[in-house]
Design a protein around this motif. Structure first.
Motif, short mmCIF file in Angstrom:
data_model
loop_
_atom_site.label_atom_id
_atom_site.label_comp_id
_atom_site.label_asym_id
_atom_site.label_seq_id
_atom_site.Cartn_x
_atom_site.Cartn_y
_atom_site.Cartn_z
N ARG A 65 0.86 -1.18 0.00
CA ARG A 65 0.00 0.00 0.00
C ARG A 65 0.89 1.22 0.00
O ARG A 65 2.01 1.20 0.51
CB ARG A 65 -0.90 0.03 1.24
CG ARG A 65 -2.21 -0.69 1.01
CD ARG A 65 -3.20 -0.41 2.09
NE ARG A 65 -3.75 0.94 2.04
CZ ARG A 65 -4.64 1.37 1.16
NH1 ARG A 65 -5.06 0.57 0.21
NH2 ARG A 65 -5.10 2.59 1.22
N CYS A 66 0.36 2.26 -0.57
CA CYS A 66 1.11 3.50 -0.64
C CYS A 66 0.44 4.52 0.26
O CYS A 66 -0.79 4.65 0.25
CB CYS A 66 1.12 3.98 -2.08
SG CYS A 66 1.99 5.51 -2.25
N TYR A 67 1.22 5.22 1.06
CA TYR A 67 0.68 6.21 1.99
C TYR A 67 1.32 7.57 1.75
O TYR A 67 2.53 7.66 1.54
CB TYR A 67 0.94 5.79 3.44
CG TYR A 67 0.24 4.52 3.84
CD1 TYR A 67 -1.08 4.55 4.28
CD2 TYR A 67 0.89 3.29 3.77
CE1 TYR A 67 -1.73 3.38 4.65
CE2 TYR A 67 0.25 2.13 4.14
CZ TYR A 67 -1.06 2.17 4.57
OH TYR A 67 -1.71 1.02 4.93
N ILE A 68 0.49 8.58 1.81
CA ILE A 68 1.01 9.95 1.83
C ILE A 68 1.42 10.24 3.28
O ILE A 68 0.59 10.16 4.19
CB ILE A 68 -0.06 10.97 1.39
CG1 ILE A 68 -0.59 10.63 -0.01
CG2 ILE A 68 0.47 12.39 1.46
CD1 ILE A 68 0.38 10.85 -1.13
N THR A 69 2.68 10.52 3.50
CA THR A 69 3.12 10.77 4.88
C THR A 69 3.43 12.24 5.13
O THR A 69 3.70 12.62 6.27
CB THR A 69 4.35 9.91 5.21
OG1 THR A 69 5.32 10.09 4.18
CG2 THR A 69 3.98 8.44 5.32
N ASP A 70 3.37 13.05 4.07
CA ASP A 70 3.56 14.50 4.27
C ASP A 70 2.82 15.22 3.15
O ASP A 70 2.84 14.78 1.99
CB ASP A 70 5.06 14.85 4.24
CG ASP A 70 5.28 16.32 4.59
OD1 ASP A 70 4.49 16.87 5.37
OD2 ASP A 70 6.24 16.91 4.06
N LEU A 71 2.16 16.30 3.50
CA LEU A 71 1.31 17.00 2.53
C LEU A 71 1.43 18.50 2.77
O LEU A 71 1.29 18.97 3.89
CB LEU A 71 -0.15 16.54 2.71
CG LEU A 71 -1.22 17.23 1.88
CD1 LEU A 71 -0.98 17.04 0.39
CD2 LEU A 71 -2.60 16.69 2.25
N ASP A 72 1.69 19.22 1.69
CA ASP A 72 1.79 20.68 1.78
C ASP A 72 0.57 21.31 1.09
O ASP A 72 0.34 21.09 -0.10
CB ASP A 72 3.08 21.17 1.11
CG ASP A 72 3.14 22.69 1.07
OD1 ASP A 72 2.91 23.30 2.13
OD2 ASP A 72 3.38 23.26 -0.01
N LEU A 73 -0.19 22.09 1.87
CA LEU A 73 -1.37 22.79 1.32
C LEU A 73 -1.21 24.30 1.45
O LEU A 73 -2.19 25.04 1.35
CB LEU A 73 -2.64 22.37 2.08
CG LEU A 73 -3.03 20.89 2.05
CD1 LEU A 73 -4.26 20.66 2.93
CD2 LEU A 73 -3.33 20.43 0.63
N SER A 74 0.02 24.76 1.68
CA SER A 74 0.21 26.17 2.05
C SER A 74 -0.31 27.12 0.98
O SER A 74 -0.86 28.18 1.30
CB SER A 74 1.69 26.44 2.33
OG SER A 74 2.48 26.06 1.22
N GLU A 75 -0.20 26.74 -0.30
CA GLU A 75 -0.67 27.65 -1.34
C GLU A 75 -2.20 27.70 -1.38
O GLU A 75 -2.80 28.75 -1.61
CB GLU A 75 -0.13 27.23 -2.71
CG GLU A 75 -0.43 28.27 -3.79
CD GLU A 75 0.20 27.93 -5.12
OE1 GLU A 75 -0.55 27.84 -6.11
OE2 GLU A 75 1.43 27.75 -5.16
N LEU A 76 -2.84 26.56 -1.12
CA LEU A 76 -4.31 26.53 -1.09
C LEU A 76 -4.84 27.32 0.10
O LEU A 76 -5.87 27.99 0.01
CB LEU A 76 -4.82 25.09 -0.97
CG LEU A 76 -4.72 24.17 -2.18
CD1 LEU A 76 -5.41 22.85 -1.87
CD2 LEU A 76 -5.33 24.80 -3.41
N LEU A 77 -4.14 27.23 1.22
CA LEU A 77 -4.64 27.83 2.45
C LEU A 77 -4.32 29.31 2.57
O LEU A 77 -4.94 30.01 3.36
CB LEU A 77 -4.05 27.09 3.66
CG LEU A 77 -4.49 25.63 3.82
CD1 LEU A 77 -3.65 24.94 4.88
CD2 LEU A 77 -5.96 25.57 4.19
#
Length: 531
Positions: free
Chosen positions: A485-497
């Motif tokens: 299984r593949c997991y996202i372990t880090d996510l950047d949303l700074s531009e959306l937020l």
């Protein structure tokens, strides 16, 4: 004119307005203290078909004691579509008093003499005549409700079909809003009688699907802008389960009034028959969401929030679900992870810092590998939150992450939960870590860039094939042909937020969408592998 004279004229105008102005739902006063007594000794109350509106009925009040074939030859004193409007009119105007004898022809209704007697008694108690004169001080203020009488199932037997079939119901499920195995809602209609501070009497009827919910929402919305609280009474005199129905509705009214007194942002979950309803007490109004099914409820409780919102469950709500165990644990200023191990999968729940719910069902390898990706992701989210806060002078308190397991594992309903330690980071995990950056694009769309094995994979380079390309990269690095299984372990949303700090649940929602796309790519390629 002096201000005093203008005020006196204003008060007089309001006094006349309250006494004589006609409007929908308001009981017209035909005897404002002119005649001393206009009560009738004997009256006949009749429900009959409305010939002008086939399929509908109306109620008429006639002078004297008229037989079933006699009343048609007389003109009624008053005719109304609904019984309560007619009874309220007769009581308010003194046409019916405690000495009046009533003959009843109930027509197609289920109205009994017992119910009629008690309906009139409730009106006499709630609107005690003669009414106290309205003070000048009260006329200077907008009118507010003083007395609210809710009469449930007037002239209706909610279990009439059982009575007609001569069925005696025995059931453990006795909740009046979700009765017996078929989960019937026994609250079919609500007639609301209100006496306000200007001595106006108003009648409103709620029927059809969700009648009670609409009544409660409008009642709460009438109270939300005022600190004044009316006395609310609930009565029910129908043929079946009347006392239980009245007590159940009264309990809900009292709960909602208590939540209103606590201030805004309270939520209340109520289940009626097959639907779940969520009241939200906002600063300026009370909203109501009506949801059909578990998924719709989870989606609603997962909506983005920007401040903490307590959630209160009615004692009968969601009894066949694991959700109450989770939702009742809500706490401020922390992130709570709950999990339940099923046979080959697990249910994950997260309550974030604003009490937003996130839920996902995932394949199960073992307990450690279930929780470690969640722990790593949540820690990365908290680090991003912390990075947006000033270090000086006072750093915001760091949100803790707490774990609990729903028990027992396996099928059936969870009965309890136990706290668990955070997963250990030294497990040899059969998954790949992928970092994602989501950026805003035109027309509300987003651009996704993924990083795997320190390599960048962007939609700019690979288009909508980016997830398959990353999946191929992962499988190219595999240590065995086992299922990954593949997991996202880090996510950047700074531009959306932009300048906002997104809630943890917002990150989790994006994480699930990305993982779904990646794992679909993995599954598509898995059959091509040779052991």
């Amino acid at each position: 004119s002096s201000p005093a004279k203008l005020r006196d004229l204003g008060v007089l105008g309001r006094r006349l307005y309250a006494a004589f102005e006609r409007r929908a739902g308001k009981i017209e006063v035909i005897n404002p203290g002119i005649a001393p007594d206009i009560a009738e000794d004997t009256l006949t109350l009749v429900q009959s078909p409305n010939r002008k509106e086939p399929g509908s009925h109306h109620w008429g009040l006639y002078n004297g004691n008229l037989g079933v074939h006699e009343w048609e030859h007389f003109s009624p004193i008053k005719r109304c579509r609904e019984l309560l409007e007619l009874l309220a009119w007769a009581h308010r105007n003194g046409v019916i008093d405690s000495s009046t004898r009533l003959a009843l022809h109930p027509g197609d209704s289920d109205l009994s003499e017992f119910e009629l007697f008690n309906l009139l008694g409730s009106l006499q108690q709630s609107i005690a005549l003669p009414l106290e004169p309205v003070s000048e001080a009260r006329l200077l203020q907008p009118s507010v409700a003083d007395e609210v009488l809710l009469l449930v199932n007037v002239g209706i037997d909610p279990l009439r079909h059982h009575r007609d079939l001569n069925i005696l119901m025995t059931t453990e499920r006795t909740d009046s809003l979700s009765y017996a195995g078929v989960r019937e809602n026994l609250v079919l209609t609500v007639d609301q009688v209100t006496r306000n501070s200007w001595n106006e009497v108003l009648v409103q009827r709620y029927d059809g699907e969700h009648a009670l919910l609409r009544c409660l929402r409008e009642l709460l919305n009438s109270l939300v802008h005022s600190s004044h609280r009316p006395r609310v009474q609930v009565r029910c005199f129908c043929h079946n389960r009347a006392q239980a129905i009245a007590q159940r509705v009264e309990e809900i009214v009292e709960t909602l009034q208590a939540l209103l007194a606590r201030g805004p942002d309270q939520r209340y979950v109520l289940q009626v028959a097959q639907h779940t309803h969520v009241f939200e007490l906002l600063p300026d109004q009370v909203s109501l969401a009506t949801l059909n099914g578990h998924d719709a409820l989870v989606q609603h409780l997962g909506q983005e929030r920007h401040r903490y919102s307590p959630l209160h469950l009615d004692r009968h709500a969601l009894q066949d679900s694991d959700l109450p165990l989770v939702l009742e644990q809500a706490r401020r200023n922390c992130i709570q992870v709950f999990y339940r191990l099923l046979d080959d999968c697990a249910d994950l729940y997260v309550l974030d810092e604003y009490n937003v719910l996130w839920q996902q069902r995932v394949p199960l390898f073992d307990e450690g590998h279930l929780l470690l990706p969640v722990q790593r992701f949540l820690r990365s989210v908290l680090m991003r939150h912390a990075a947006r806060q000033p270090l000086e002078p006072v750093q915001q308190a760091h949100l803790g992450i707490h774990y609990a397991q729903l028990l027992p594992s396996g099928p059936g309903k969870a009965r309890s939960l136990e706290a668990r330690p955070a997963p250990s980071a030294d497990l040899d995990q059969p998954y790949y870590e992928v970092q994602a950056i989501i950026q805003a694009a035109a027309q509300g769309k987003v651009h996704v860039t993924l990083y795997c094995d320190q390599q960048e994979f962007s939609e700019l380079e690979h288009g909508d094939q980016v997830y398959e390309v990353v999946a191929r990269q992962i499988l190219g690095q595999r240590r065995s042909a086992g299922h990954y299984r593949c997991y996202i372990t880090d996510l950047d949303l700074s531009e959306l937020l932009a300048d906002e700090q997104g809630s943890t649940s917002l990150y989790l929602r994006h994480k699930r969408q990305l993982e779904q796309a990646l794992n679909q790519g993995l599954e598509a390629l898995q059959p091509t592998l040779t052991p």
